[in-house]
Design an enzyme around this catalytic site. Structure first.
Site, PDB file in Angstrom:
ATOM      1  N   CYS A  15      43.293  37.338  83.149  1.00 15.39           N
ATOM      2  CA  CYS A  15      42.289  38.077  82.716  1.00 15.39           C
ATOM      3  C   CYS A  15      40.977  38.105  83.569  1.00 15.39           C
ATOM      4  O   CYS A  15      40.705  36.807  83.872  1.00 15.39           O
ATOM      5  CB  CYS A  15      42.031  38.187  81.311  1.00 15.39           C
ATOM      6  N   CYS A  19      36.917  36.682  76.716  1.00 18.18           N
ATOM      7  CA  CYS A  19      36.455  37.225  75.274  1.00 18.18           C
ATOM      8  C   CYS A  19      36.728  35.928  74.391  1.00 18.18           C
ATOM      9  O   CYS A  19      38.115  35.694  74.176  1.00 18.18           O
ATOM     10  CB  CYS A  19      37.260  38.627  74.904  1.00 18.18           C
ATOM     11  N   CYS A  22      40.233  36.413  71.934  1.00 17.16           N
ATOM     12  CA  CYS A  22      41.491  37.116  72.274  1.00 17.16           C
ATOM     13  C   CYS A  22      42.613  36.455  71.981  1.00 17.16           C
ATOM     14  O   CYS A  22      43.064  35.320  72.184  1.00 17.16           O
ATOM     15  CB  CYS A  22      41.594  36.693  73.974  1.00 17.16           C
ATOM     16  N   CYS A 261      57.986  46.555  60.876  1.00 18.95           N
ATOM     17  CA  CYS A 261      57.855  46.395  62.067  1.00 18.95           C
ATOM     18  C   CYS A 261      58.776  47.389  62.738  1.00 18.95           C
ATOM     19  O   CYS A 261      59.728  47.587  62.334  1.00 18.95           O
ATOM     20  CB  CYS A 261      58.192  44.933  62.860  1.00 18.95           C
ATOM     21  N   ASP A 277      53.766  42.468  70.525  1.00 11.40           N
ATOM     22  CA  ASP A 277      52.805  42.113  71.096  1.00 11.40           C
ATOM     23  C   ASP A 277      51.976  40.678  70.758  1.00 11.40           C
ATOM     24  O   ASP A 277      51.565  39.719  71.314  1.00 11.40           O
ATOM     25  CB  ASP A 277      51.606  42.913  71.409  1.00 11.40           C
ATOM     26  N   CYS A 317      52.955  43.619  45.469  1.00 13.60           N
ATOM     27  CA  CYS A 317      52.970  45.033  46.179  1.00 13.60           C
ATOM     28  C   CYS A 317      53.531  46.071  45.483  1.00 13.60           C
ATOM     29  O   CYS A 317      53.414  47.267  45.423  1.00 13.60           O
ATOM     30  CB  CYS A 317      53.121  44.909  47.637  1.00 13.60           C
ATOM     31  N   CYS A 320      51.366  47.504  42.699  1.00 13.12           N
ATOM     32  CA  CYS A 320      50.310  47.989  43.101  1.00 13.12           C
ATOM     33  C   CYS A 320      50.205  49.359  43.277  1.00 13.12           C
ATOM     34  O   CYS A 320      50.954  50.201  44.079  1.00 13.12           O
ATOM     35  CB  CYS A 320      49.804  47.434  44.440  1.00 13.12           C
ATOM     36  N   CYS A 326      48.534  51.189  51.621  1.00 10.33           N
ATOM     37  CA  CYS A 326      48.518  50.065  52.136  1.00 10.33           C
ATOM     38  C   CYS A 326      49.753  49.463  52.924  1.00 10.33           C
ATOM     39  O   CYS A 326      49.727  49.093  53.886  1.00 10.33           O
ATOM     40  CB  CYS A 326      48.238  49.183  51.069  1.00 10.33           C
TER      41      CYS A 326
END
Length: 371
Positions: A15, A19, A22, A261, A277, A317, A320, A326
């Site tokens: 890069c 930053c 990053c 995912c 990523d 969860c 909830c 969410c």
């Protein structure tokens, strides 16, 4: 096989900016080889040929980094040319690129327009927030150069959006940040919470974003956005757009909002393939596009249990009321616990935000005719 989504690192972790927050620089530093250099035509051509043979209906190539334009414009010209010569006519091909904008000029923008690239331009709101963390190798701020890149994209007729990383500092200044983005005419906006380093306790960095800060940020941003909407001015904010889509009974397009995912492929410059990523780590390597078939890469993902681990729903969860909206967020933000991944780090932030905005989210649906 379903449509493919492939994220490429044509310049690996290289890069031209430094930053502070990053996540990929942190991630890459933990590998045996932090930077694989520039992607060769052997790797890119093999990837294109494998993807064209495996994809059903469509394939999306998303170029990221590091800074992907460091690979040079000729790399992209060759890439697009090989796609044209390889992909069959029934395969729809989309291109996207996330860039800091430093190298963009008229030639780059003309290429993006001619090949219908969707460009994501990294811009952290106003000058103070942007230049605080997004500096070049000499330590200089880059705000003016990003605005110049935006104007070049507009003049060339390129479709683009701006991506803003939400730090603890930026969260406190969202009114001026949103105002600056709107003043500049950026109609398509994305806001993503910053990530702390992988092996560190959360909240220890100067840029870290705490759950209370994120909750206040979301509420304040929504107030600003909804006020504009009521006055007939619609600004597309990806997170809010997806929430409205979900309230209408649809599946969100944003991976982090789906509850588990997706089947993504991160291809590094040397051809190494990873499942996401956020997990470009040696321990998560699925194989290499030069040596492994698509079926072998998918089997490696299954053996790793990457997607399966994200399907675990913590007991809290399940109970909830906000879980349908969410869905425990991104895997990278879920806290490790005995038995697997637990609640999202920002759980309380999301709960407070939904309680604060639900009635107005439904009102926004009506205003935008999205019911």
């Amino acid at each position: 096989m379903p449509p493919l989504s492939i994220l490429l690192k044509p310049a690996s972790s290289g890069c031209n900016l430094r930053c502070t927050y990053c996540f990929y620089a942190d991630e890459a530093s933990m590998r045996a080889v932090p930077n694989y250099g520039l992607m060769s035509s052997e790797v890119s051509h093999t990837l294109i040929e494998q993807a064209a043979g495996a994809a059903d209906g469509s394939v999306t190539f998303l170029f990221q980094g590091g800074e992907p334009t460091l690979a040079g414009l000729d790399f992209y010209r060759d890439f697009v040319s090989h796609v044209r010569n390889t992909a069959h006519s029934r395969l729809a091909v989309q291109y996207a690129i996330q860039t800091n904008g430093m190298l963009l000029d008229e030639a780059w923008c003309r290429f993006f327009r001619e090949n219908r690239f969707l460009v994501g331009l990294s811009l952290d709101g106003n000058r103070a927030c942007h230049d605080r963390f997004r500096r070049d190798a000499a330590g200089k701020g880059t705000y003016d150069r990003v605005l110049r890149a935006a104007r070049l994209l507009e003049q060339a007729g390129v479709e683009y959006n701006v991506l803003t990383v939400v730090t603890g500092y930026l969260a406190k200044h969202i009114q001026s940040v949103f105002g600056a983005l709107c003043k500049e005419g950026f109609r398509f906006q994305q806001y993503i919470p910053c990530l702390d380093p992988l092996e560190e306790t959360r909240g220890g960095q100067g840029y870290s974003l705490s759950p209370p800060q994120y909750e206040a940020f979301l509420k304040n941003l929504f107030d600003l956005w909804f006020r504009e909407l009521e006055q007939g001015r619609y600004w597309s904010i990806r997170y809010f757009d997806n929430l409205l889509w979900m309230l209408g009974g649809h599946t969100p397009e944003q991976c982090s909002m789906r509850g588990c995912c997706g089947l993504q492929y991160l291809v590094e410059a040397d051809g190494s393939v990873y499942p996401c990523d956020f997990y470009g780590l040696d321990a998560c390597r699925l194989g290499n596009i030069l040596r492994n078939s698509w079926a072998e890469l998918d089997r490696a993902r299954e053996e790793l249990g990457f997607v399966e681990a994200s399907r675990r729903v913590p007991e809290e969860c399940r109970r909830c009321q906000w879980y349908p909206l969410c869905r425990n967020g991104c895997r990278r933000d879920r806290l490790a616990e005995v038995g697997g991944l637990g609640r999202n780090y920002y759980c309380e932030a999301y709960a407070g935000f939904f309680a604060y905005t639900l009635s107005r989210l439904r009102r926004a649906q009506s205003l935008l005719n999205m019911r």
